[in-house]
Design a protein around this motif. Structure first.
Motif, PDB file in Angstrom:
ATOM      1  N   ARG A 140       4.450  -6.425  -7.438  1.00  0.00           N
ATOM      2  CA  ARG A 140       3.145  -6.146  -6.865  1.00  0.00           C
ATOM      3  C   ARG A 140       3.071  -6.590  -5.397  1.00  0.00           C
ATOM      4  N   HIS A 141       3.777  -7.648  -5.052  1.00  0.00           N
ATOM      5  CA  HIS A 141       3.731  -8.191  -3.698  1.00  0.00           C
ATOM      6  C   HIS A 141       4.968  -7.831  -2.886  1.00  0.00           C
ATOM      7  N   LEU A 142       5.739  -6.863  -3.344  1.00  0.00           N
ATOM      8  CA  LEU A 142       6.982  -6.513  -2.670  1.00  0.00           C
ATOM      9  C   LEU A 142       6.787  -6.049  -1.229  1.00  0.00           C
ATOM     10  N   PRO A 143       5.789  -5.229  -0.904  1.00  0.00           N
ATOM     11  CA  PRO A 143       5.621  -4.849   0.506  1.00  0.00           C
ATOM     12  C   PRO A 143       5.342  -6.040   1.421  1.00  0.00           C
ATOM     13  N   ALA A 144       4.552  -6.996   0.958  1.00  0.00           N
ATOM     14  CA  ALA A 144       4.273  -8.177   1.771  1.00  0.00           C
ATOM     15  C   ALA A 144       5.533  -9.013   1.967  1.00  0.00           C
ATOM     16  N   VAL A 145       6.323  -9.125   0.925  1.00  0.00           N
ATOM     17  CA  VAL A 145       7.578  -9.876   1.021  1.00  0.00           C
ATOM     18  C   VAL A 145       8.534  -9.167   1.983  1.00  0.00           C
ATOM     19  N   LEU A 146       8.550  -7.849   1.944  1.00  0.00           N
ATOM     20  CA  LEU A 146       9.415  -7.083   2.835  1.00  0.00           C
ATOM     21  C   LEU A 146       9.025  -7.282   4.301  1.00  0.00           C
ATOM     22  N   VAL A 147       7.750  -7.216   4.598  1.00  0.00           N
ATOM     23  CA  VAL A 147       7.282  -7.408   5.975  1.00  0.00           C
ATOM     24  C   VAL A 147       7.577  -8.837   6.437  1.00  0.00           C
ATOM     25  N   ALA A 191       3.579  -3.254  11.249  1.00  0.00           N
ATOM     26  CA  ALA A 191       3.882  -3.307   9.818  1.00  0.00           C
ATOM     27  C   ALA A 191       2.743  -3.973   9.047  1.00  0.00           C
ATOM     28  N   LEU A 192       2.179  -5.025   9.603  1.00  0.00           N
ATOM     29  CA  LEU A 192       1.042  -5.675   8.945  1.00  0.00           C
ATOM     30  C   LEU A 192      -0.178  -4.750   8.897  1.00  0.00           C
ATOM     31  N   ALA A 193      -0.396  -3.979   9.965  1.00  0.00           N
ATOM     32  CA  ALA A 193      -1.511  -3.031   9.960  1.00  0.00           C
ATOM     33  C   ALA A 193      -1.322  -1.962   8.896  1.00  0.00           C
ATOM     34  N   VAL A 194      -0.114  -1.469   8.751  1.00  0.00           N
ATOM     35  CA  VAL A 194       0.159  -0.479   7.698  1.00  0.00           C
ATOM     36  C   VAL A 194      -0.014  -1.111   6.323  1.00  0.00           C
ATOM     37  N   LEU A 195       0.431  -2.346   6.164  1.00  0.00           N
ATOM     38  CA  LEU A 195       0.288  -3.035   4.878  1.00  0.00           C
ATOM     39  C   LEU A 195      -1.183  -3.233   4.524  1.00  0.00           C
ATOM     40  N   VAL A 196      -1.978  -3.672   5.485  1.00  0.00           N
ATOM     41  CA  VAL A 196      -3.408  -3.891   5.228  1.00  0.00           C
ATOM     42  C   VAL A 196      -4.109  -2.573   4.930  1.00  0.00           C
ATOM     43  N   SER A 197      -3.789  -1.532   5.672  1.00  0.00           N
ATOM     44  CA  SER A 197      -4.449  -0.251   5.443  1.00  0.00           C
ATOM     45  C   SER A 197      -4.040   0.359   4.110  1.00  0.00           C
ATOM     46  N   SER A 198      -2.812   0.125   3.666  1.00  0.00           N
ATOM     47  CA  SER A 198      -2.409   0.671   2.372  1.00  0.00           C
ATOM     48  C   SER A 198      -3.080  -0.070   1.223  1.00  0.00           C
ATOM     49  N   ARG A 199      -3.382  -1.340   1.424  1.00  0.00           N
ATOM     50  CA  ARG A 199      -4.074  -2.080   0.368  1.00  0.00           C
ATOM     51  C   ARG A 199      -5.574  -1.777   0.352  1.00  0.00           C
ATOM     52  N   ALA A 200      -6.120  -1.413   1.492  1.00  0.00           N
ATOM     53  CA  ALA A 200      -7.552  -1.143   1.568  1.00  0.00           C
ATOM     54  C   ALA A 200      -7.907   0.199   0.928  1.00  0.00           C
ATOM     55  N   GLY A 201      -7.022   1.179   1.022  1.00  0.00           N
ATOM     56  CA  GLY A 201      -7.322   2.512   0.498  1.00  0.00           C
ATOM     57  C   GLY A 201      -6.503   2.855  -0.722  1.00  0.00           C
ATOM     58  N   THR A 202      -6.495   1.984  -1.727  1.00  0.00           N
ATOM     59  CA  THR A 202      -5.660   2.227  -2.904  1.00  0.00           C
ATOM     60  C   THR A 202      -6.164   3.395  -3.747  1.00  0.00           C
ATOM     61  N   ASP A 203      -7.420   3.814  -3.559  1.00  0.00           N
ATOM     62  CA  ASP A 203      -7.926   4.930  -4.346  1.00  0.00           C
ATOM     63  C   ASP A 203      -7.350   6.259  -3.858  1.00  0.00           C
ATOM     64  N   GLN A 204      -6.713   6.269  -2.720  1.00  0.00           N
ATOM     65  CA  GLN A 204      -6.156   7.490  -2.178  1.00  0.00           C
ATOM     66  C   GLN A 204      -4.667   7.650  -2.467  1.00  0.00           C
ATOM     67  N   HIS A 205      -4.088   6.740  -3.211  1.00  0.00           N
ATOM     68  CA  HIS A 205      -2.671   6.845  -3.523  1.00  0.00           C
ATOM     69  C   HIS A 205      -2.456   7.966  -4.524  1.00  0.00           C
ATOM     70  N   VAL A 206      -1.539   8.841  -4.218  1.00  0.00           N
ATOM     71  CA  VAL A 206      -1.210   9.966  -5.090  1.00  0.00           C
ATOM     72  C   VAL A 206       0.285   9.931  -5.325  1.00  0.00           C
ATOM     73  N   ARG A 207       0.667  10.168  -6.565  1.00  0.00           N
ATOM     74  CA  ARG A 207       2.097  10.218  -6.885  1.00  0.00           C
ATOM     75  C   ARG A 207       2.505  11.674  -7.033  1.00  0.00           C
ATOM     76  N   TYR A 208       3.529  12.036  -6.305  1.00  0.00           N
ATOM     77  CA  TYR A 208       4.059  13.385  -6.371  1.00  0.00           C
ATOM     78  C   TYR A 208       5.395  13.357  -7.092  1.00  0.00           C
ATOM     79  N   ARG A 209       5.591  14.347  -7.929  1.00  0.00           N
ATOM     80  CA  ARG A 209       6.885  14.463  -8.604  1.00  0.00           C
ATOM     81  C   ARG A 209       7.811  15.267  -7.721  1.00  0.00           C
ATOM     82  N   VAL A 210       8.943  14.682  -7.437  1.00  0.00           N
ATOM     83  CA  VAL A 210       9.947  15.344  -6.634  1.00  0.00           C
ATOM     84  C   VAL A 210      11.204  15.461  -7.476  1.00  0.00           C
ATOM     85  N   ARG A 211      11.784  16.627  -7.449  1.00  0.00           N
ATOM     86  CA  ARG A 211      13.033  16.792  -8.189  1.00  0.00           C
ATOM     87  C   ARG A 211      14.072  15.893  -7.548  1.00  0.00           C
TER      88      ARG A 211
END
Length: 119
Positions: free
Chosen positions: A3-10, A48-68
């Motif tokens: 769950r905290h992998l992006p923060a650990v990566l940054v 990177a921190l700005a992208v991390l914060v913005s991705s956590r703020a808009g979690t309702d917009q996450h969409v998973r796409y199936r890619v072959r």
């Protein structure tokens, strides 16, 4: 941890660049080198921190796409193999010893697939 992998990566990226800055200090580089390296690391770390914060703020917009993904595992070995082939004129033909098996591995992964559900 997952769950905290992006923060650990940054954070890990920042720590790694801090260690590389220490390596520059050990080799007694010019002070301008420290300022340039540190400034670039700071700017990219803030982005990177700005992208991390913005991705956590808009979690309702996450969409998973199936890619072959048939053969997708062969992309990384192919990229590294092609990079090594491109570096052969600079560092010598001995890099082909590493590049050719990587390219053969990428072809095998592209032909046979990489996931169990493909079988």
């Amino acid at each position: 941890m997952k769950r905290h992998l992006p923060a650990v990566l940054v954070a890990g990226w920042g720590v790694l660049n801090g260690l590389l800055l220490v390596v520059l200090a050990v080799y007694r580089e010019n002070s301008m080198t420290y300022w340039l390296w540190g400034g670039v690391v700071l700017v990219v770390e803030l982005a990177a921190l700005a992208v991390l914060v913005s991705s956590r703020a808009g979690t309702d917009q996450h969409v998973r796409y199936r890619v072959r993904d048939r053969g997708a595992g062969g992309v990384l070995p192919a990229a590294i193999g092609l990079l090594l082939v491109a570096l052969c004129p600079v560092y010598g033909l001995w890099l082909l010893v590493v590049a050719v098996p990587l390219l053969m591995l990428s072809v095998a992964l592209a032909v046979h697939g990489t996931t169990a559900r493909e079988r």
